[in-house]
Scaffold this motif. Structure first.
Motif, short mmCIF file in Angstrom:
data_model
loop_
_atom_site.label_atom_id
_atom_site.label_comp_id
_atom_site.label_asym_id
_atom_site.label_seq_id
_atom_site.Cartn_x
_atom_site.Cartn_y
_atom_site.Cartn_z
N ALA A 233 0.81 -1.22 0.00
CA ALA A 233 0.00 0.00 0.00
C ALA A 233 0.84 1.27 0.00
O ALA A 233 0.30 2.37 -0.14
CB ALA A 233 -0.93 0.00 1.20
N GLY A 234 2.17 1.13 0.16
CA GLY A 234 3.02 2.31 0.18
C GLY A 234 3.01 3.05 1.50
O GLY A 234 3.32 4.25 1.56
N ASP A 235 2.69 2.37 2.57
CA ASP A 235 2.69 2.96 3.90
C ASP A 235 4.10 3.48 4.23
O ASP A 235 5.07 2.73 4.15
CB ASP A 235 2.26 1.90 4.92
CG ASP A 235 2.09 2.45 6.33
OD1 ASP A 235 2.67 3.50 6.64
OD2 ASP A 235 1.37 1.82 7.12
N PRO A 236 4.24 4.74 4.61
CA PRO A 236 5.58 5.28 4.90
C PRO A 236 6.26 4.59 6.08
O PRO A 236 7.49 4.68 6.21
CB PRO A 236 5.30 6.76 5.20
CG PRO A 236 3.85 6.85 5.52
CD PRO A 236 3.19 5.77 4.72
N ASP A 237 5.48 3.93 6.93
CA ASP A 237 6.07 3.23 8.07
C ASP A 237 6.45 1.78 7.74
O ASP A 237 6.98 1.08 8.60
CB ASP A 237 5.11 3.24 9.25
CG ASP A 237 4.89 4.64 9.81
OD1 ASP A 237 5.83 5.45 9.76
OD2 ASP A 237 3.77 4.92 10.29
N LEU B 63 6.27 -5.64 -8.72
CA LEU B 63 6.04 -6.68 -7.72
C LEU B 63 4.73 -6.45 -6.98
O LEU B 63 3.95 -7.39 -6.77
CB LEU B 63 7.21 -6.73 -6.74
CG LEU B 63 7.08 -7.73 -5.59
CD1 LEU B 63 6.82 -9.14 -6.10
CD2 LEU B 63 8.34 -7.71 -4.72
N LYS B 64 4.47 -5.22 -6.60
CA LYS B 64 3.23 -4.93 -5.89
C LYS B 64 2.01 -5.31 -6.73
O LYS B 64 1.01 -5.81 -6.22
CB LYS B 64 3.18 -3.45 -5.53
CG LYS B 64 4.17 -3.05 -4.44
CD LYS B 64 4.15 -1.55 -4.19
CE LYS B 64 5.17 -1.18 -3.11
NZ LYS B 64 5.17 0.29 -2.83
N GLY B 65 2.11 -5.10 -8.04
CA GLY B 65 1.01 -5.45 -8.93
C GLY B 65 0.83 -6.94 -9.11
O GLY B 65 -0.28 -7.41 -9.41
N LYS B 66 1.92 -7.69 -8.94
CA LYS B 66 1.85 -9.14 -9.15
C LYS B 66 1.42 -9.91 -7.90
O LYS B 66 1.04 -11.08 -8.00
CB LYS B 66 3.19 -9.67 -9.66
CG LYS B 66 3.48 -9.25 -11.10
CD LYS B 66 4.79 -9.84 -11.62
CE LYS B 66 4.98 -9.50 -13.10
NZ LYS B 66 6.22 -10.08 -13.65
#
Length: 285
Positions: A101-105, A149-152
């Motif tokens: 999700a791209g969470d900065p943490d 990778l996130k998309g797969k």
């Protein structure tokens, strides 16, 4: 040090941040130094660089018991189309979802992605440190690998070796076998006996297509490991157990390597790291 923890304790006592911070803090160190992951990273690269994807179909890949770690997936990404990430601990599944999700943490996997994309996949070794700053194109290549990778990663699902089925696949994945199943540092941590280990290997192999590949990596002779102050029990596998379990499940062992652990530590007692590449017989379902 806390009391010894067992399978049922993982949900409450396993901390993914401590685990990742400890295990992946030494990406470029000597592979014989604790807690270097250089040997493991090289094993990921070797398997996926030699994997021959079947032509004409989407390549399906299951990571079983992946913990909070997507390191193996980084190397798999160019070779596969559909990834299912299965993990027992809810906090570990959430760690992977946070990175997607791209969470900065979320844990920063970019240093490992740089090693994969800019060093190992370019035919170089793992440098002690990058000789020159990354170019804009190189940085973009790594960002693109992360995005790809996130998309797969199509689903992040629970798994449990004490339940049937052992993976709670989404409806779209049920009855669709995989081209590759991998399990890294998982099986000895979750099985309760040799019989249970053999049964779990057999269940994993049932998830493979004929001629599909099983890739496993773990410790020989390990009875415990620590995550921070928590000490987790593991079942001590032997080389004989691993090989016999693969053969009984209808797998052809293409490669088996066992590398002695040359350092001693109070944090785990594994005697060697093993790695197997196996292929399922085309005649067995």
């Amino acid at each position: 040090m806390a009391n010894l923890r067992f399978n049922e304790d993982y949900q409450n006592y396993f901390d993914p941040k401590i685990y990742l911070g400890h295990l992946y803090e030494n990406l470029r160190g000597d592979e014989n130094d604790y807690p270097s992951t250089v040997l493991v990273i090289k094993a990921y690269h070797e398997f996926w660089s030699t994997f021959k994807a079947p032509k004409g179909t989407d390549v399906r890949y299951l990571e079983f018991g992946g913990g909070p770690c997507i390191a193996n997936l980084v190397f798999a990404c160019p070779k596969v189309d559909h990834i299912v990430f299965a993990e027992y601990v809810e906090a570990n599944r959430q760690a992977v979802k946070s990175w997607i999700a791209g969470d900065p943490d979320a844990f920063d996997w970019m240093p490992l992605i740089e090693i994969a994309v800019l060093e190992l996949e370019q035919g170089r070794g793992i440098a002690e440190s990058p000789a020159v700053p990354r170019t804009d194109k190189e940085k973009l290549d790594c960002v693109n690998r992360a995005s790809e990778l996130k998309g797969k990663i199509k689903s992040v699902v629970p798994c449990d070796v004490f339940k049937a089925p052992i993976v709670q696949l989404d409806s779209d994945d049920v009855a669709k076998p995989f081209d590759v199943v991998s399990s890294i540092f998982c099986l000895s941590a979750c099985v309760s006996s040799e019989v249970h280990y053999r049964k779990t290997v057999a269940e994993l192999c049932k998830l493979l297509k004929p001629n599909g590949y099983l890739f496993t990596l773990g410790f020989i002779g390990q009875t415990f490991y620590c995550v921070g102050e928590e000490k987790f029990s593991t079942f001590p596998l032997t080389e004989k157990m691993v090989k016999e379990a693969m053969n009984e499940a209808g797998m052809q062992i293409l490669k088996f390597v066992s590398t002695p652990v040359l350092y001693s530590t109070e944090y785990f007692d594994g005697k060697a790291i093993y790695c197997t590449h196996c292929r399922k017989s085309g005649a067995r379902e």
